[in-house]
Design a protein around this motif. Sequence first.
Motif, PDB file in Angstrom:
ATOM      1  N   VAL A   3       0.844  -1.199   0.000  1.00  0.00           N
ATOM      2  CA  VAL A   3       0.000   0.000   0.000  1.00  0.00           C
ATOM      3  C   VAL A   3       0.883   1.254   0.000  1.00  0.00           C
ATOM      4  CG1 VAL A   3      -1.803   1.230   1.281  1.00  0.00           C
ATOM      5  CG2 VAL A   3      -1.831  -1.260   1.207  1.00  0.00           C
ATOM      6  N   ALA A   6       2.313   1.827  -3.431  1.00  0.00           N
ATOM      7  CA  ALA A   6       1.289   2.391  -4.328  1.00  0.00           C
ATOM      8  C   ALA A   6       1.044   3.855  -3.985  1.00  0.00           C
ATOM      9  CB  ALA A   6      -0.004   1.598  -4.198  1.00  0.00           C
ATOM     10  N   PRO A 204      -5.784  13.949  -3.259  1.00  0.00           N
ATOM     11  CA  PRO A 204      -6.144  12.998  -4.314  1.00  0.00           C
ATOM     12  C   PRO A 204      -5.792  11.540  -3.953  1.00  0.00           C
ATOM     13  CG  PRO A 204      -4.984  14.870  -5.242  1.00  0.00           C
ATOM     14  CD  PRO A 204      -4.875  14.995  -3.761  1.00  0.00           C
ATOM     15  N   ALA A 208      -8.414   8.608  -3.566  1.00  0.00           N
ATOM     16  CA  ALA A 208      -8.301   7.382  -4.385  1.00  0.00           C
ATOM     17  C   ALA A 208      -8.477   6.145  -3.503  1.00  0.00           C
ATOM     18  CB  ALA A 208      -6.954   7.348  -5.086  1.00  0.00           C
ATOM     19  N   PHE A 209      -7.853   6.138  -2.330  1.00  0.00           N
ATOM     20  CA  PHE A 209      -7.978   4.974  -1.445  1.00  0.00           C
ATOM     21  C   PHE A 209      -9.370   4.885  -0.814  1.00  0.00           C
ATOM     22  CE2 PHE A 209      -3.341   4.781  -1.649  1.00  0.00           C
ATOM     23  CZ  PHE A 209      -3.134   3.415  -1.670  1.00  0.00           C
ATOM     24  N   LYS A 211     -12.138   5.821  -2.372  1.00  0.00           N
ATOM     25  CA  LYS A 211     -13.154   5.593  -3.401  1.00  0.00           C
ATOM     26  C   LYS A 211     -13.831   4.259  -3.110  1.00  0.00           C
ATOM     27  CE  LYS A 211     -12.680   5.166  -8.121  1.00  0.00           C
ATOM     28  NZ  LYS A 211     -11.814   5.313  -9.278  1.00  0.00           N
ATOM     29  N   LYS A 212     -15.149   4.214  -3.177  1.00  0.00           N
ATOM     30  CA  LYS A 212     -15.887   3.038  -2.717  1.00  0.00           C
ATOM     31  C   LYS A 212     -15.367   1.735  -3.342  1.00  0.00           C
ATOM     32  CE  LYS A 212     -20.379   0.959  -2.176  1.00  0.00           C
ATOM     33  NZ  LYS A 212     -19.886  -0.351  -2.573  1.00  0.00           N
ATOM     34  N   GLU A 213     -15.189   1.747  -4.662  1.00  0.00           N
ATOM     35  CA  GLU A 213     -14.785   0.513  -5.346  1.00  0.00           C
ATOM     36  C   GLU A 213     -13.413   0.044  -4.860  1.00  0.00           C
ATOM     37  OE1 GLU A 213     -15.810   3.267  -7.034  1.00  0.00           O
ATOM     38  OE2 GLU A 213     -17.825   2.550  -7.539  1.00  0.00           O
ATOM     39  N   ILE A 214     -12.468   0.986  -4.759  1.00  0.00           N
ATOM     40  CA  ILE A 214     -11.108   0.636  -4.323  1.00  0.00           C
ATOM     41  C   ILE A 214     -11.135   0.179  -2.866  1.00  0.00           C
ATOM     42  CG2 ILE A 214      -8.773   1.552  -3.902  1.00  0.00           C
ATOM     43  CD1 ILE A 214      -9.188   1.665  -6.821  1.00  0.00           C
ATOM     44  N   ASP A 216     -13.612  -1.116  -1.219  1.00  0.00           N
ATOM     45  CA  ASP A 216     -14.231  -2.452  -1.122  1.00  0.00           C
ATOM     46  C   ASP A 216     -13.230  -3.539  -1.520  1.00  0.00           C
ATOM     47  OD1 ASP A 216     -16.592  -1.499  -0.224  1.00  0.00           O
ATOM     48  OD2 ASP A 216     -17.713  -1.770  -2.081  1.00  0.00           O
ATOM     49  N   ASN A 218      -9.992  -3.378  -1.459  1.00  0.00           N
ATOM     50  CA  ASN A 218      -8.967  -3.474  -0.402  1.00  0.00           C
ATOM     51  C   ASN A 218      -9.497  -4.251   0.800  1.00  0.00           C
ATOM     52  OD1 ASN A 218      -6.815  -2.125  -1.600  1.00  0.00           O
ATOM     53  ND2 ASN A 218      -7.556  -0.132  -0.973  1.00  0.00           N
ATOM     54  N   LYS A 228      -3.187  -1.837   6.376  1.00  0.00           N
ATOM     55  CA  LYS A 228      -3.383  -0.897   5.254  1.00  0.00           C
ATOM     56  C   LYS A 228      -3.385   0.545   5.759  1.00  0.00           C
ATOM     57  CE  LYS A 228      -6.994  -3.165   3.674  1.00  0.00           C
ATOM     58  NZ  LYS A 228      -7.331  -4.536   3.445  1.00  0.00           N
TER      59      LYS A 228
ATOM     60  N   LEU B  53     -18.606  -7.193   3.411  1.00  0.00           N
ATOM     61  CA  LEU B  53     -18.541  -5.747   3.202  1.00  0.00           C
ATOM     62  C   LEU B  53     -19.781  -5.090   3.793  1.00  0.00           C
ATOM     63  CD1 LEU B  53     -17.281  -5.572  -0.498  1.00  0.00           C
ATOM     64  CD2 LEU B  53     -15.985  -5.011   1.554  1.00  0.00           C
ATOM     65  N   PHE B  83     -15.736  -6.604  -9.243  1.00  0.00           N
ATOM     66  CA  PHE B  83     -16.926  -5.803  -8.959  1.00  0.00           C
ATOM     67  C   PHE B  83     -17.591  -5.291 -10.226  1.00  0.00           C
ATOM     68  CE2 PHE B  83     -14.597  -5.340  -4.930  1.00  0.00           C
ATOM     69  CZ  PHE B  83     -15.598  -5.703  -4.052  1.00  0.00           C
ATOM     70  N   ALA B  87     -12.862  -1.212 -10.408  1.00  0.00           N
ATOM     71  CA  ALA B  87     -12.189  -0.773  -9.175  1.00  0.00           C
ATOM     72  C   ALA B  87     -10.684  -0.802  -9.376  1.00  0.00           C
ATOM     73  CB  ALA B  87     -12.593  -1.695  -8.024  1.00  0.00           C
ATOM     74  N   PHE B  89      -6.982   1.950  -9.729  1.00  0.00           N
ATOM     75  CA  PHE B  89      -6.433   3.291  -9.498  1.00  0.00           C
ATOM     76  C   PHE B  89      -6.153   3.937 -10.856  1.00  0.00           C
ATOM     77  CE2 PHE B  89      -5.114   1.220  -5.517  1.00  0.00           C
ATOM     78  CZ  PHE B  89      -5.502   2.179  -4.599  1.00  0.00           C
ATOM     79  N   GLU B  91      -4.385   6.423 -11.294  1.00  0.00           N
ATOM     80  CA  GLU B  91      -3.023   6.985 -11.263  1.00  0.00           C
ATOM     81  C   GLU B  91      -1.957   5.914 -11.479  1.00  0.00           C
ATOM     82  OE1 GLU B  91      -5.222   7.118  -8.832  1.00  0.00           O
ATOM     83  OE2 GLU B  91      -5.814   9.212  -8.568  1.00  0.00           O
ATOM     84  N   LEU B  92      -2.351   4.641 -11.517  1.00  0.00           N
ATOM     85  CA  LEU B  92      -1.371   3.562 -11.711  1.00  0.00           C
ATOM     86  C   LEU B  92      -1.557   2.929 -13.080  1.00  0.00           C
ATOM     87  CD1 LEU B  92      -1.497   1.697  -8.243  1.00  0.00           C
ATOM     88  CD2 LEU B  92       0.041   3.525  -8.943  1.00  0.00           C
ATOM     89  N   TYR B 100      -0.412  -4.239  -7.618  1.00  0.00           N
ATOM     90  CA  TYR B 100      -0.874  -3.752  -6.304  1.00  0.00           C
ATOM     91  C   TYR B 100      -1.896  -4.714  -5.701  1.00  0.00           C
ATOM     92  CZ  TYR B 100      -3.552  -1.197  -2.850  1.00  0.00           C
ATOM     93  OH  TYR B 100      -4.207  -0.851  -1.694  1.00  0.00           O
ATOM     94  N   LEU B 104      -1.645  -7.475  -2.349  1.00  0.00           N
ATOM     95  CA  LEU B 104      -2.420  -7.488  -1.102  1.00  0.00           C
ATOM     96  C   LEU B 104      -2.591  -8.925  -0.590  1.00  0.00           C
ATOM     97  CD1 LEU B 104      -5.279  -4.922  -1.914  1.00  0.00           C
ATOM     98  CD2 LEU B 104      -3.204  -4.496  -0.624  1.00  0.00           C
TER      99      LEU B 104
END
Lengths: 384, 312
Positions: A3, A6, A204, A208-209, A211-214, A216, A218, A228, B53, B83, B87, B89, B91-92, B100, B104
């Motif tokens: 993390v 990134a 930003p 980004a971390f 954001k709901k989709e990201i 979830d 994670n 994290k 979740l 999903f 989902a 990034f 920026e990546l 990434y 995890l």
Amino acid sequence: MQVYRAFLKILKKNLPAVSIYFFIFMGLTIAFSRSGNENSKTQFEQEKLTLCIINQDDGGLGKDLKDYLSTLHKLKNIKNDKETLQDALYNRQVDYILYIPNDFTEKMNQGITSEVLRTIKIPGGTAGFFIDTQVEQYLSTLKLYLKADYAKEQAVKQAKKDLSVQTKVTVPNGEEVSELEPAFYYFNYLPYIFICITIMGLGPILMAFQKKEISDRNNCSSMSLKNKNMQITIGCITFVTFCLIIFMFLAGIMYSDFVFSINGLLSFINAGIFILIALAMTFLFAQFAKNENILNMGCNTIGLGLSFLGGIFVPHEIMGDKVLQVARFTPTYWYVIANEKIQGIKSFAHLPKEVLISFGLEAAFAISIFSIGLIITKRKQDAK
Amino acid sequence: MNSVVKIDNLVKRYKDLLALDHFSLDIKEGEIFGLLGPNGSGKTTTINCILSLLSFDKGSVEVLGKEMNPQRYDIKRDIGVVFQNVAVFNELTVYDNINYFCGLYIKDKAKRKEYVEDAISFTGLEEFRKFYPKKLSGGLLRRLNIACGIAHKPKLIIMDEPTVAVDPQSRNKILEGIKELNEKGATILYTSHYMEEVEQICTRIAIMDRGKNLAMGTKEELKRMIKTGETIEIEVYQLNETQQKEIKELPHVIDVKYDEHQLKINCSGGKHNLVRILDYLQEKEIAFGRVYSQLPTLNDVFLEITGKELRD
């Protein structure tokens, strides 16, 4: 440290945008600190203008008036020729031309002071009014003494004496002016830069971390939430430490004497605590910001709002009492108070308690804002 | 076979809305299990409850034989999620995103590199590894979304409508990929409101609506649950009410509809239904054009169970 890595990669991607802010703010800070230094005169000094006096009076009072005005302004001799005099005024060689007619002393003795002199001034200029007032003052005072049957020489002497009484004007500017003043301005503007750079640099990434989709994805992973969050925290601390080092390094280059003194150390601590406030504010703001436009808007509103209200751009001395009452509830106010007090410190033994109180209040602000952010995060989690 | 996901009497409420109403499910190892239902039927809520979740009000969720909760990182290690919304990034790069999300789960750097390369090659993203997501087309973005979810080679892959807003070519590629993952040993839970997709790849299907499991089984079993065994459509230029009545009285005919020169006849399972109807039309000298006959679809199943179309 997946993390964290990134986090740094995203930061690297955002770095050009942050750098623009950095250079703009850096330039402004240096410019402000220099102009702040130049404008920091604390004593009032009367303005001197250039006058041409054509004295045709043969009674003596004309000469006395000329002598009096020569103590206040610079006199310039110009040929008594209408065209030459007009050219001198037009070319701004002189600011004011005064004709003293040959019956000046006679009229003064008769007690006539109005329309005894003839003047030529630059149209629309303030200089004319300034000298008019001084001449009028002189003539009124002189008339007063002449009416009181003072001898001519005595009346002139008394009038000059009365008009020489000066009022000391001191411009309120807080502390005494010292050699460290440019560094004071540099450190005074830092909160604004810190707020903007942390919001624009970290906002930003946090968004980004979050954001709901990201988030979830994670949360579905086998890496613990604690791990994290810890890595994101380390990322944030890396960024603010880097910013702090850069700004201290630049301060060290520009104001080395100051930075490597007790004042520099205390200013560093003050800035260090404030950047934690900026970090906490970014963390809190990122909970609400939905996109980068809102982030930009928030950066300007929070940065400028707190800077103006807290006394970064406007000195506390010229702020109204009610505004100051409100300002006490902003972290920037306490930062500025600490920064002002730090300037006069000669040793740790003479450390004013206001500095420590300000540090403590700033730290309390950082903890409170961060706690509010955590409560909001927890509530969001619980709402699921 | 072992249960990979076992949901028992799950109840989830959003204030006054009952999102899951005593919902139960049992997915066996090696299956591609389809969860079919219209939008808002509770598919995503079910998935979020499986993944912890979302908290739920009642019932239980077991994954890979263990009770699931947000702290069961040992179970999460074996789950991959794709999903509905992409989902990743922005920026990546493609490679960094996959690396990434794989990271995890997989700590070993060499192993992770190998897994990331496998995921890239599996989704056909080799040429785009240095691209940022914003430069990718919708189809490629979906493939990246899948790569991020499956890179760590999980035992259970949960896919929530992964083909929404994807062009047909990319959709076929994704569906083929899902079959391939299943052949390699992964159990797949696939949700969709596209019945054709579910019919094409799923070994077992549950039909859900308003948070309830309405029917469950293989597609053949589901189709056998309804009365309709065959639907015949004939282009007929003129047909009076008496003739419609006579057709309805023919053997195995359940229902007859005639609208805008289209005669639609639902028949129960039986041989020679089409021949019998065509014979009747010829006998009565009724002119007809094109003729279609089709076996029931999952939409027919859904229609008969709920009284509405899947995409209503």
